[in-house]
Write a protein that holds these residues in place. Structure first.
Motif, PDB file in Angstrom:
ATOM      1  N   TYR A  13      63.652  44.439  51.808  1.00  0.00           N
ATOM      2  CA  TYR A  13      64.281  44.169  50.521  1.00  0.00           C
ATOM      3  C   TYR A  13      64.754  45.449  49.844  1.00  0.00           C
ATOM      4  CZ  TYR A  13      62.857  39.245  50.495  1.00  0.00           C
ATOM      5  OH  TYR A  13      62.719  37.911  50.788  1.00  0.00           O
ATOM      6  N   ALA A  14      64.090  46.558  50.153  1.00  0.00           N
ATOM      7  CA  ALA A  14      64.431  47.824  49.490  1.00  0.00           C
ATOM      8  C   ALA A  14      65.629  48.525  50.114  1.00  0.00           C
ATOM      9  CB  ALA A  14      63.221  48.759  49.528  1.00  0.00           C
ATOM     10  N   VAL A  15      66.026  48.133  51.320  1.00  0.00           N
ATOM     11  CA  VAL A  15      67.097  48.838  52.025  1.00  0.00           C
ATOM     12  C   VAL A  15      68.393  48.917  51.218  1.00  0.00           C
ATOM     13  CG1 VAL A  15      68.649  48.702  54.021  1.00  0.00           C
ATOM     14  CG2 VAL A  15      66.174  48.499  54.341  1.00  0.00           C
ATOM     15  N   GLY A  17      68.758  49.047  48.073  1.00  0.00           N
ATOM     16  CA  GLY A  17      68.506  50.059  47.045  1.00  0.00           C
ATOM     17  C   GLY A  17      68.554  51.465  47.619  1.00  0.00           C
ATOM     18  N   PHE A  18      68.010  51.634  48.822  1.00  0.00           N
ATOM     19  CA  PHE A  18      68.080  52.935  49.483  1.00  0.00           C
ATOM     20  C   PHE A  18      69.536  53.376  49.639  1.00  0.00           C
ATOM     21  CE2 PHE A  18      63.895  52.149  52.050  1.00  0.00           C
ATOM     22  CZ  PHE A  18      63.161  52.356  50.884  1.00  0.00           C
ATOM     23  N   VAL A  19      70.365  52.472  50.110  1.00  0.00           N
ATOM     24  CA  VAL A  19      71.773  52.791  50.366  1.00  0.00           C
ATOM     25  C   VAL A  19      72.475  53.171  49.065  1.00  0.00           C
ATOM     26  CG1 VAL A  19      73.979  51.867  51.155  1.00  0.00           C
ATOM     27  CG2 VAL A  19      71.890  51.327  52.414  1.00  0.00           C
ATOM     28  N   LEU A  20      72.245  52.406  48.010  1.00  0.00           N
ATOM     29  CA  LEU A  20      72.890  52.682  46.725  1.00  0.00           C
ATOM     30  C   LEU A  20      72.444  54.026  46.167  1.00  0.00           C
ATOM     31  CD1 LEU A  20      72.758  49.161  45.016  1.00  0.00           C
ATOM     32  CD2 LEU A  20      74.774  50.340  45.924  1.00  0.00           C
ATOM     33  N   LEU A  21      71.161  54.341  46.303  1.00  0.00           N
ATOM     34  CA  LEU A  21      70.650  55.610  45.792  1.00  0.00           C
ATOM     35  C   LEU A  21      71.207  56.792  46.588  1.00  0.00           C
ATOM     36  CD1 LEU A  21      66.949  54.672  44.984  1.00  0.00           C
ATOM     37  CD2 LEU A  21      68.736  55.311  43.346  1.00  0.00           C
ATOM     38  N   ILE A 157      49.589  45.863  55.512  1.00  0.00           N
ATOM     39  CA  ILE A 157      51.005  46.063  55.848  1.00  0.00           C
ATOM     40  C   ILE A 157      51.849  46.051  54.579  1.00  0.00           C
ATOM     41  CG2 ILE A 157      52.985  44.993  56.993  1.00  0.00           C
ATOM     42  CD1 ILE A 157      51.061  44.118  59.208  1.00  0.00           C
ATOM     43  N   PHE A 158      51.514  45.179  53.646  1.00  0.00           N
ATOM     44  CA  PHE A 158      52.263  45.095  52.391  1.00  0.00           C
ATOM     45  C   PHE A 158      52.149  46.384  51.589  1.00  0.00           C
ATOM     46  CE2 PHE A 158      52.347  44.184  47.827  1.00  0.00           C
ATOM     47  CZ  PHE A 158      53.611  43.606  47.704  1.00  0.00           C
ATOM     48  N   VAL A 159      50.920  46.869  51.379  1.00  0.00           N
ATOM     49  CA  VAL A 159      50.757  48.088  50.577  1.00  0.00           C
ATOM     50  C   VAL A 159      51.325  49.301  51.311  1.00  0.00           C
ATOM     51  CG1 VAL A 159      48.736  47.146  49.385  1.00  0.00           C
ATOM     52  CG2 VAL A 159      48.403  48.609  51.395  1.00  0.00           C
ATOM     53  N   GLY A 160      51.282  49.278  52.657  1.00  0.00           N
ATOM     54  CA  GLY A 160      51.904  50.350  53.422  1.00  0.00           C
ATOM     55  C   GLY A 160      53.403  50.398  53.193  1.00  0.00           C
ATOM     56  N   GLY A 161      54.020  49.220  53.059  1.00  0.00           N
ATOM     57  CA  GLY A 161      55.449  49.157  52.759  1.00  0.00           C
ATOM     58  C   GLY A 161      55.761  49.704  51.376  1.00  0.00           C
ATOM     59  N   VAL A 162      54.911  49.373  50.404  1.00  0.00           N
ATOM     60  CA  VAL A 162      55.093  49.904  49.049  1.00  0.00           C
ATOM     61  C   VAL A 162      54.963  51.423  49.058  1.00  0.00           C
ATOM     62  CG1 VAL A 162      54.174  49.910  46.698  1.00  0.00           C
ATOM     63  CG2 VAL A 162      54.263  47.770  47.996  1.00  0.00           C
ATOM     64  N   ASN A 163      54.009  51.936  49.816  1.00  0.00           N
ATOM     65  CA  ASN A 163      53.819  53.381  49.951  1.00  0.00           C
ATOM     66  C   ASN A 163      55.089  54.040  50.493  1.00  0.00           C
ATOM     67  OD1 ASN A 163      52.962  56.003  51.152  1.00  0.00           O
ATOM     68  ND2 ASN A 163      50.908  55.339  50.580  1.00  0.00           N
ATOM     69  N   TYR A 166      57.836  54.177  47.892  1.00  0.00           N
ATOM     70  CA  TYR A 166      57.599  55.239  46.908  1.00  0.00           C
ATOM     71  C   TYR A 166      58.072  56.584  47.447  1.00  0.00           C
ATOM     72  CZ  TYR A 166      55.358  58.472  43.705  1.00  0.00           C
ATOM     73  OH  TYR A 166      55.142  59.487  42.801  1.00  0.00           O
ATOM     74  N   GLN A 167      57.789  56.840  48.705  1.00  0.00           N
ATOM     75  CA  GLN A 167      58.106  58.155  49.268  1.00  0.00           C
ATOM     76  C   GLN A 167      59.605  58.408  49.406  1.00  0.00           C
ATOM     77  OE1 GLN A 167      55.705  59.705  52.547  1.00  0.00           O
ATOM     78  NE2 GLN A 167      54.331  57.962  52.313  1.00  0.00           N
ATOM     79  N   PHE A 168      60.410  57.373  49.311  1.00  0.00           N
ATOM     80  CA  PHE A 168      61.853  57.556  49.459  1.00  0.00           C
ATOM     81  C   PHE A 168      62.417  58.466  48.374  1.00  0.00           C
ATOM     82  CE2 PHE A 168      66.186  56.273  48.324  1.00  0.00           C
ATOM     83  CZ  PHE A 168      66.839  56.512  49.524  1.00  0.00           C
ATOM     84  N   TRP A 169      62.098  58.218  47.117  1.00  0.00           N
ATOM     85  CA  TRP A 169      62.756  58.897  46.009  1.00  0.00           C
ATOM     86  C   TRP A 169      62.374  60.373  45.871  1.00  0.00           C
ATOM     87  CZ3 TRP A 169      60.769  61.051  41.386  1.00  0.00           C
ATOM     88  CH2 TRP A 169      59.386  60.938  41.228  1.00  0.00           C
ATOM     89  N   ILE A 170      61.286  60.786  46.513  1.00  0.00           N
ATOM     90  CA  ILE A 170      60.848  62.178  46.375  1.00  0.00           C
ATOM     91  C   ILE A 170      61.613  63.125  47.307  1.00  0.00           C
ATOM     92  CG2 ILE A 170      58.564  61.560  45.530  1.00  0.00           C
ATOM     93  CD1 ILE A 170      57.423  62.056  48.271  1.00  0.00           C
TER      94      ILE A 170
END
Length: 331
Positions: A13-15, A17-21, A157-163, A166-170
């Protein structure tokens, strides 16, 4: 115990957003400094990210099956209340710290992780450089204790995905420093720029995923300095945008070294010792690079101090310049 509700694949679902950012950062970068994005480097990052996604799809079933098998031997049966997700997230982040630290100190894990550090640019597209061989390097073993404790595989697996999200924006130079309270607890672009740097001062520091407190507690924290800009990449850069070479070059290096190594002890060393280790000491590890740098810094500091002398000429002389013969000899 099955979840009473469906947990989404948050990374998928975040992909968008990744592309737009990434596109937004490109616009900002082009306005400020066009060198922050290099087209071939960005395309390589995107290709490596795509390959990592494919590899994940092919291996996630096997990892989930192993997790489910281990889960039957759990010490506790943990429910699905919201606070268990928070506790699982914190423990999982510490497990990530342990994995990440090992990935820089054990060559077998590094062979998989080096992909993420192979770019000499630091921008949001760099975050997409993810491993193709995480299953081969058995990096997932660092999360196995969570299943034995009793956290359901789907929750981990869910919390690993959230982790991961988070690491994308840094992975950006557009953001300087966050508020002091945030920098004290959380991983930030400033902290993670240090992690991606090859400056001797910064090597093998700031392994955190989300919470920088792990590094501060365990002695691996290094703040970013205003007087020393990070230099990105790896100690010996690839010199190529070849996607396959970026994905597999360290595995090829391990195979070559193991084949040529004299004896089982040396062969094992090329697998389990830190990157750069060699049986004859002919190569440099990050530790030896840092040690040499620290020695040179001490020597420069000593030569920059005024010494006591009874000579009026010595007392009147200006401090020895940094480019003096003695200082130059230590470079």
């Amino acid at each position: 115990m099955a979840a009473p509700f469906h947990l989404p694949d948050v990374v998928t679902y975040a992909v968008p957003g990744f592309v737009l950012l990434v596109l937004a950062e490109m616009i900002v970068a082009w306005a400020r400094d066009k060198t922050r994005y290099e087209p071939k480097d960005t395309l390589t990052s995107l290709a490596l990210g795509t390959g990592s996604t494919v590899a994940g799809v092919l291996t996630v079933g096997a990892v989930y099956a192993l997790a489910t098998w281990l889960y039957q031997f759990r010490l506790f049966t943990i429910g699905w209340q919201w606070y268990w997700f928070v506790i699982c997230f914190v423990i999982d982040d510490f497990a990530y710290y342990l994995f990440h630290r090992s990935a820089h100190r054990v060559r077998w894990f590094w062979a998989s992780h080096v992909i993420h550090h192979s770019s000499q640019h630091y921008n949001l597209s760099t975050a997409l450089r993810q491993t193709w061989t995480g299953f081969v390097s058995i990096a997932f073993i660092f999360r196995l204790p969570l299943f034995l404790i009793g956290f359901p595989p789907a929750m981990v697996i869910f919390v690993g995905g959230v982790n991961l999200i988070y690491q994308f924006w840094i992975h950006t130079e557009v953001i300087g420093r966050m508020p002091r309270w945030f920098e004290a607890v959380m991983n930030t672009p400033s902290h993670h720029r240090v992690h991606h740097a090859t400056n001797p001062r910064y090597l093998d520091r700031n392994y955190a995923g989300v919470f920088i407190v792990w590094d501060k507690w365990l002695g691996t924290f290094e703040p970013e300095r205003d007087d020393e800009a990070p230099r990105y990449g790896i100690v010996k850069n690839l010199g190529s945008f070849n996607v396959l070479w970026a994905a597999f070059h360290e595995w090829a290096g391990i195979a070559k070294d193991v084949w040529r190594a004299p004896g089982l002890k040396a062969k094992w060393g090329y697998v389990a010792k830190p990157p750069g280790w060699s049986h004859d000491g002919s190569r440099e590890t990050s530790e030896s690079i840092k040690t040499l740098w620290e020695q040179r810094e001490r020597e420069k500091s000593e030569w920059s101090k005024r010494t006591s002398s009874s000579s009026a000429g010595d007392r009147a002389a200006p401090p020895r310049p940094a480019g003096s013969a003695r200082t130059a000899a230590t470079r």
